[in-house]
Design a protein around this motif. Structure first.
Motif, PDB file in Angstrom:
ATOM      1  N   UNK A 105     -12.765  -2.312  -1.416  1.00  0.00           N
ATOM      2  CA  UNK A 105     -12.258  -1.462  -0.321  1.00  0.00           C
ATOM      3  C   UNK A 105     -11.575  -0.210  -0.888  1.00  0.00           C
ATOM      4  N   UNK A 106     -10.804  -0.403  -1.956  1.00  0.00           N
ATOM      5  CA  UNK A 106     -10.125   0.736  -2.566  1.00  0.00           C
ATOM      6  C   UNK A 106     -11.110   1.749  -3.133  1.00  0.00           C
TER       7      UNK A 106
ATOM      8  N   UNK B 151      -1.374   3.465  -2.652  1.00  0.00           N
ATOM      9  CA  UNK B 151      -2.788   3.144  -2.389  1.00  0.00           C
ATOM     10  C   UNK B 151      -3.133   3.508  -0.942  1.00  0.00           C
ATOM     11  N   UNK B 152      -4.417   3.717  -0.637  1.00  0.00           N
ATOM     12  CA  UNK B 152      -4.783   3.967   0.763  1.00  0.00           C
ATOM     13  C   UNK B 152      -4.312   2.815   1.657  1.00  0.00           C
ATOM     14  N   UNK B 153      -3.769   3.158   2.805  1.00  0.00           N
ATOM     15  CA  UNK B 153      -3.240   2.126   3.701  1.00  0.00           C
ATOM     16  C   UNK B 153      -4.345   1.159   4.124  1.00  0.00           C
ATOM     17  N   UNK B 154      -4.038  -0.097   4.121  1.00  0.00           N
ATOM     18  CA  UNK B 154      -4.978  -1.108   4.589  1.00  0.00           C
ATOM     19  C   UNK B 154      -5.689  -1.846   3.476  1.00  0.00           C
ATOM     20  N   UNK B 155      -5.645  -1.314   2.252  1.00  0.00           N
ATOM     21  CA  UNK B 155      -6.407  -1.940   1.156  1.00  0.00           C
ATOM     22  C   UNK B 155      -5.837  -3.313   0.811  1.00  0.00           C
ATOM     23  N   UNK B 156      -4.567  -3.341   0.452  1.00  0.00           N
ATOM     24  CA  UNK B 156      -3.959  -4.632   0.089  1.00  0.00           C
ATOM     25  C   UNK B 156      -3.738  -5.489   1.337  1.00  0.00           C
ATOM     26  N   UNK B 157      -3.455  -4.832   2.451  1.00  0.00           N
ATOM     27  CA  UNK B 157      -3.267  -5.605   3.697  1.00  0.00           C
ATOM     28  C   UNK B 157      -4.529  -6.397   4.006  1.00  0.00           C
ATOM     29  N   UNK B 158      -5.665  -5.745   3.922  1.00  0.00           N
ATOM     30  CA  UNK B 158      -6.928  -6.414   4.224  1.00  0.00           C
ATOM     31  C   UNK B 158      -7.240  -7.501   3.193  1.00  0.00           C
TER      32      UNK B 158
ATOM     33  N   UNK C  60      -9.834  -5.961  -2.718  1.00  0.00           N
ATOM     34  CA  UNK C  60      -9.032  -4.748  -2.919  1.00  0.00           C
ATOM     35  C   UNK C  60      -9.821  -3.720  -3.729  1.00  0.00           C
ATOM     36  N   UNK C  61     -10.516  -4.189  -4.745  1.00  0.00           N
ATOM     37  CA  UNK C  61     -11.281  -3.261  -5.588  1.00  0.00           C
ATOM     38  C   UNK C  61     -12.397  -2.589  -4.786  1.00  0.00           C
TER      39      UNK C  61
ATOM     40  N   UNK D 144     -12.529   3.680  -0.335  1.00  0.00           N
ATOM     41  CA  UNK D 144     -11.574   4.646   0.204  1.00  0.00           C
ATOM     42  C   UNK D 144     -11.420   5.858  -0.728  1.00  0.00           C
TER      43      UNK D 144
ATOM     44  N   UNK E  85       0.834  -1.212   0.000  1.00  0.00           N
ATOM     45  CA  UNK E  85       0.000   0.000   0.000  1.00  0.00           C
ATOM     46  C   UNK E  85       0.866   1.259   0.000  1.00  0.00           C
TER      47      UNK E  85
END
Lengths: 173, 356
Positions: free
Chosen positions: A127-128, A78-85, A124-125, A131, A73
């Motif tokens: 949540x992203x 990308x906004x933090x947490x998107x790929x992490x989640x 990711x899509x 965001x 992220x």
């Protein structure tokens, strides 16, 4: 004697795991578009997470998966947490369970990875987009997913081959 | 059922997958996503991101070296056949360029004479800051580039970034040794532009495609195919006249821009240290009769006591019709929460173009 060799194998694998994950993250962010004709990039970190979670589940606890996603992220903006989640959810849903870990045949591994990839990209899509406050661009995700599907069999084949040739390093090996 | 669940849990934990930790991390991810939304990202999150990129920028710079080393190989072999024709074209262009240089020098001399006559003090232009891109993130969420220079060389948020061909984007995240460029194609990019030929105003909106679209062009826009599109400078954040691209009509009657900067991959860039133009309130205070949209900024009873040159400049600005030129595309009319300026600076100002 055998215990010492096993310990050595674990350290080697740990080093290899760290190295491959770092390379995956750096290549994901590297300016590869400078190269003529290279405009698509597979989701390398997801491939690394999936394979290492199958080969050495203890190397890929949730905290490591979270850290990998968060790093991606931050590297990609990308906004933090998107790929992490998305990685966390995808791994929780499609990780290899049981003592034997990853099977030795390629088709079930490919099928499971396909589902994991689809879930990760869908999360990711969504949540992203939330965001960003608007629907994100779907096309890069589709291209990225396609590139990942095309690239994964080769890496999975190499990982399975290494697993079969390993004496006792891997779970079930 | 219960025993089956517990044995599964034990198996998970023995494999290093703790369900409790998983849930905790999921919650943390959600919280991070909520507070790191680009529209309302706090300074603390921005600083954290910039600090992180500061740390990894040297590694990414190292990783980019081999890519940079081989990037010219493909075009080199592909262009071998065209070298003679290309050489001839470049000679012709060079001859034409000499004429332009002479014209520019003559006009510069003329401007100096005018400025001396009007007693105008032109602010000194600072040199461009050169930088290499070290990371490329053109995913679904952001079209940006990371450069390996930051505050240490004078880069700040909002500065325009150009390459050899035209405007590339703007700085929107600045660390000590790194900065991130928001490309013109990004979904959050909004740039006030105008057609160089007709001065017709519009807002260029990125939508993640290679051809950003023109919004707010008016009912009968004075734009024709091939018009050179440049920055209008209406926002006071970007200088006026930076080349952006050419107008291309779309099938639905709209307009898009073919970017000049996309003629080559964005690798080596120049950051323009352009200081944001101060809002008109201070200047307005000198001229009581000047029409001002914001009544709160109107002066009470300040007399015009400045030099002729100062008042002349301000009077010109005030004389512009509200619906024309700079007023045709009011920045306040931007879609809420999607403006690039709102994202970087938190506010927008309507600044007359002469302010630069």
């Amino acid at each position: 004697m055998r215990k010492a060799k096993d310990a050595n194998a674990i350290y080697w694998d740990l080093g290899l795991c760290v190295f491959t994950v770092l390379v995956a993250l750096i290549v994901q962010a590297a300016p590869t578009r400078l190269l003529d004709g290279v405009n698509i990039m597979p989701t390398w970190p997801l491939i690394a997470i999936f394979l290492w979670a199958g080969l050495r589940p203890s190397f890929m606890p949730p905290i490591v998966v979270f850290a990998i996603g968060l790093t991606q992220d931050l590297l990609t903006g990308a906004p933090m947490g998107v790929w992490a989640m998305s990685y966390l959810i995808a791994l929780a849903a499609f990780r290899f369970r049981g003592e034997d870990g990853m099977p030795r045949d390629l088709p079930p591994v490919l099928l499971r990875f396909l589902f994991m990839l689809l879930l990760a990209h869908t999360v990711a899509y969504l949540v992203g987009s939330w965001a960003l406050g608007q629907m994100a661009d779907l096309m890069p995700l589709i291209v990225e997913a396609t590139a990942t599907i095309l690239m994964f069999p080769l890496l999975a084949f190499l990982a399975l081959r290494r697993r079969r040739s390993g004496r006792s390093g891997f779970i079930g090996g | 059922m219960a025993s089956r669940r517990s044995s599964r849990q034990e198996s998970d934990e023995s494999a290093g997958f703790s369900p409790t930790l998983f849930i905790v991390l999921l919650v943390i991810s959600t919280v991070l996503t909520i507070f790191d939304r680009p529209a309302d990202r706090s300074d603390a999150f921005g600083s954290f991101r910039a600090g992180f990129t500061d740390i990894v920028a040297p590694i990414l710079e190292l990783a980019a070296q081999p890519i940079r080393g081989v990037k010219g190989i493909g075009p080199y072999f592909r262009n071998q056949g065209d070298l003679a024709r290309e050489n001839a074209e470049m000679r012709e262009e060079l001859i034409a360029a000499r004429g332009w240089v002479e014209l520019a020098e003559r006009q510069r001399d003329q401007i100096e004479i005018y400025e001396a006559a009007l007693n105008v003090e032109t602010p000194e232009q600072r040199p461009l800051i050169r930088a290499w891109t070290v990371a490329d993130s053109s995913g679904p969420f952001v079209h940006a580039r990371l450069i390996g220079s930051g505050r240490n060389v004078g880069i700040a948020n909002g500065y325009p970034v150009v390459n050899d061909y035209g405007l590339v984007g703007r700085i929107f995240e600045t660390g000590r040794r790194s900065a991130r460029i928001l490309l013109l194609t990004d979904i959050n990019s909004r740039i006030p532009v105008m057609a160089d030929r007709s001065n017709a105003r519009a807002i260029m909106v990125g939508d993640n495609s290679d051809y950003p679209r023109l919004d707010y062009v008016g009912r009968i826009p004075d734009i024709v195919e091939g018009d050179r599109i440049v920055t209008s400078g209406d926002d006071g954040v970007l200088p006026r006249g930076l080349p952006i691209g050419e107008a291309v009509p779309t099938r639905d009657g709209g307009w898009r821009i073919q970017l000049f900067s996309s003629q080559a991959p964005v690798d080596f860039v120049y950051v323009w240290p352009f200081d944001r133009i101060v809002g008109p309130e201070a200047d307005v205070a000198k001229v009581p009769d000047m029409p001002v949209e914001n009544s709160a900024a109107e002066p009470e009873s300040d007399p015009v006591s400045d030099s002729v040159s100062d008042s002349g400049l301000v009077a010109d600005v005030g004389a512009e019709p509200a619906g024309d030129a700079s007023g045709d595309v009011p920045l306040e009319a931007r879609p809420s929460g999607s403006g690039e300026n709102a994202r970087t600076d938190g506010e927008t100002t309507t600044v007359p173009e002469d302010g630069e």
